[in-house]
Design a protein around this motif. Structure first.
Motif, PDB file in Angstrom:
ATOM      1  N   SER A  39       2.681  60.489  19.023  1.00 23.85           N
ATOM      2  CA  SER A  39       1.963  61.192  17.959  1.00 23.85           C
ATOM      3  C   SER A  39       2.355  62.663  17.910  1.00 23.85           C
ATOM      4  N   THR A  40       2.558  63.271  19.058  1.00 23.00           N
ATOM      5  CA  THR A  40       2.957  64.679  19.114  1.00 23.00           C
ATOM      6  C   THR A  40       4.296  64.885  18.408  1.00 23.00           C
ATOM      7  N   LEU A  41       5.273  64.034  18.698  1.00 22.93           N
ATOM      8  CA  LEU A  41       6.571  64.142  18.037  1.00 22.93           C
ATOM      9  C   LEU A  41       6.424  63.900  16.532  1.00 22.93           C
ATOM     10  N   CYS A  42       5.614  62.941  16.147  1.00 16.31           N
ATOM     11  CA  CYS A  42       5.379  62.659  14.738  1.00 16.31           C
ATOM     12  C   CYS A  42       4.803  63.890  14.029  1.00 16.31           C
ATOM     13  N   LEU A  43       3.803  64.528  14.629  1.00 12.74           N
ATOM     14  CA  LEU A  43       3.192  65.721  14.028  1.00 12.74           C
ATOM     15  C   LEU A  43       4.206  66.857  13.900  1.00 12.74           C
ATOM     16  N   VAL A  44       5.006  67.063  14.936  1.00 11.27           N
ATOM     17  CA  VAL A  44       6.033  68.109  14.888  1.00 11.27           C
ATOM     18  C   VAL A  44       7.036  67.798  13.774  1.00 11.27           C
ATOM     19  N   ASN A  45       7.403  66.547  13.632  1.00 10.53           N
ATOM     20  CA  ASN A  45       8.353  66.180  12.575  1.00 10.53           C
ATOM     21  C   ASN A  45       7.752  66.346  11.182  1.00 10.53           C
ATOM     22  N   GLU A  46       6.464  66.114  11.033  1.00 10.01           N
ATOM     23  CA  GLU A  46       5.804  66.377   9.744  1.00 10.01           C
ATOM     24  C   GLU A  46       5.892  67.867   9.404  1.00 10.01           C
ATOM     25  N   ILE A  47       5.660  68.703  10.393  1.00  3.70           N
ATOM     26  CA  ILE A  47       5.730  70.156  10.182  1.00  3.70           C
ATOM     27  C   ILE A  47       7.152  70.555   9.814  1.00  3.70           C
ATOM     28  N   ARG A  54      15.234  68.943   9.143  1.00  5.40           N
ATOM     29  CA  ARG A  54      15.386  67.530   9.484  1.00  5.40           C
ATOM     30  C   ARG A  54      14.505  67.187  10.683  1.00  5.40           C
ATOM     31  N   PRO A  55      14.098  65.925  10.777  1.00  3.51           N
ATOM     32  CA  PRO A  55      13.250  65.520  11.901  1.00  3.51           C
ATOM     33  C   PRO A  55      14.031  65.516  13.211  1.00  3.51           C
ATOM     34  N   LEU A  56      13.312  65.681  14.291  1.00  4.46           N
ATOM     35  CA  LEU A  56      13.898  65.574  15.623  1.00  4.46           C
ATOM     36  C   LEU A  56      13.970  64.098  16.001  1.00  4.46           C
ATOM     37  N   ARG A  57      15.055  63.717  16.660  1.00  8.83           N
ATOM     38  CA  ARG A  57      15.202  62.344  17.139  1.00  8.83           C
ATOM     39  C   ARG A  57      14.602  62.246  18.536  1.00  8.83           C
ATOM     40  N   ALA A  58      13.824  61.205  18.767  1.00 10.88           N
ATOM     41  CA  ALA A  58      13.291  60.952  20.109  1.00 10.88           C
ATOM     42  C   ALA A  58      14.457  60.656  21.032  1.00 10.88           C
ATOM     43  N   ASN A  59      14.489  61.306  22.183  1.00  6.12           N
ATOM     44  CA  ASN A  59      15.585  61.142  23.129  1.00  6.12           C
ATOM     45  C   ASN A  59      15.012  60.798  24.497  1.00  6.12           C
ATOM     46  N   ARG A 144      18.092  69.084  17.386  1.00  8.91           N
ATOM     47  CA  ARG A 144      18.258  67.743  16.828  1.00  8.91           C
ATOM     48  C   ARG A 144      17.476  66.686  17.600  1.00  8.91           C
ATOM     49  N   ASP A 145      17.281  66.904  18.895  1.00 11.09           N
ATOM     50  CA  ASP A 145      16.675  65.903  19.771  1.00 11.09           C
ATOM     51  C   ASP A 145      15.432  66.472  20.441  1.00 11.09           C
ATOM     52  N   ALA A 146      14.517  65.574  20.815  1.00  4.77           N
ATOM     53  CA  ALA A 146      13.308  66.008  21.509  1.00  4.77           C
ATOM     54  C   ALA A 146      12.806  64.899  22.426  1.00  4.77           C
ATOM     55  N   GLY A 147      12.110  65.324  23.439  1.00  6.67           N
ATOM     56  CA  GLY A 147      11.426  64.407  24.341  1.00  6.67           C
ATOM     57  C   GLY A 147      10.055  64.968  24.629  1.00  6.67           C
ATOM     58  N   PHE A 171      13.161  70.398  23.593  1.00  7.54           N
ATOM     59  CA  PHE A 171      13.966  70.441  22.368  1.00  7.54           C
ATOM     60  C   PHE A 171      15.403  70.732  22.774  1.00  7.54           C
ATOM     61  N   ALA A 172      16.365  70.091  22.123  1.00  3.69           N
ATOM     62  CA  ALA A 172      17.760  70.375  22.487  1.00  3.69           C
ATOM     63  C   ALA A 172      18.720  69.954  21.388  1.00  3.69           C
TER      64      ALA A 172
END
Length: 175
Positions: A39-47, A54-59, A144-147, A171-172
């Motif tokens: 959910s945290t990654l989803c919220l960040v990608n909405e922002i 562009r959205p961050l890819r889950a890594n 581009r990527d996030a965990g 973030f990376a």
């Protein structure tokens, strides 16, 4: 509650759109920590989308670094971007499987903690957006990527009680 600054902005989370981010109001407790991280990654990608990014890819490798960061903060009883051993977010990611030989890295890290209702992904991301330093990391176009990792525990040094959660988001980008 944040690494660089402690903020008290009860209005910030309400300003975020929840949209399709399931679990945004979740108070992490054990088994649902992975749902809170998602959910945290989803919220960040909405922002990021709202800002034309562009959205961050889950890594998975960055998620491993994030899990290590939250686990270490709770176990070693500290709260900070730099570990007591001196390891920085850059050194952790540079020595992780995320790093590819010869690639140049750019990295960022946001950490946070919250107790009770203040431990939800919606609140944590709202606090990050209310902090100029954390907001800047979220809105860095080159990433581009996030965990993300969430641990349903707090470092004892915070003296915030037993019920809460510690967050790390890495973030990376590899160039």
């Amino acid at each position: 509650m944040l690494a660089a600054a402690v903020l008290a902005c009860a209005c910030a989370p309400a300003a975020l759109a929840v949209g399709p981010c399931a679990g945004a109001g979740l108070r992490p407790a054990g088994a649902d920590a992975a749902a809170a991280a998602h959910s945290t990654l989803c919220l960040v990608n909405e922002i990021r989308a709202a800002h034309g990014l562009r959205p961050l890819r889950a890594n998975a490798q960055l998620a491993g670094v994030a899990r290590s960061q939250v686990r270490t903060m709770v176990q070693w009883d500290y709260f900070g971007d730099v570990r007591p051993t001196g390891q920085t977010p850059m050194s952790l990611i540079a020595t992780s499987p995320y790093r590819t030989p010869g690639a140049e890295l750019s990295v960022g890290q946001n950490i946070a903690w919250g107790s009770g209702v203040l431990s939800s992904p919606l609140h944590i991301v709202g606090e990050w957006m209310a902090s100029p330093a954390h907001r800047a990391i979220i809105l860095t176009a080159e990433f581009r990527d996030a965990g993300v990792a969430v641990k349903a525990a707090l470092p004892g040094i915070l003296r915030a009680g037993a019920h809460g959660a510690t967050y790390a988001m890495e973030f990376a980008v590899r160039r």
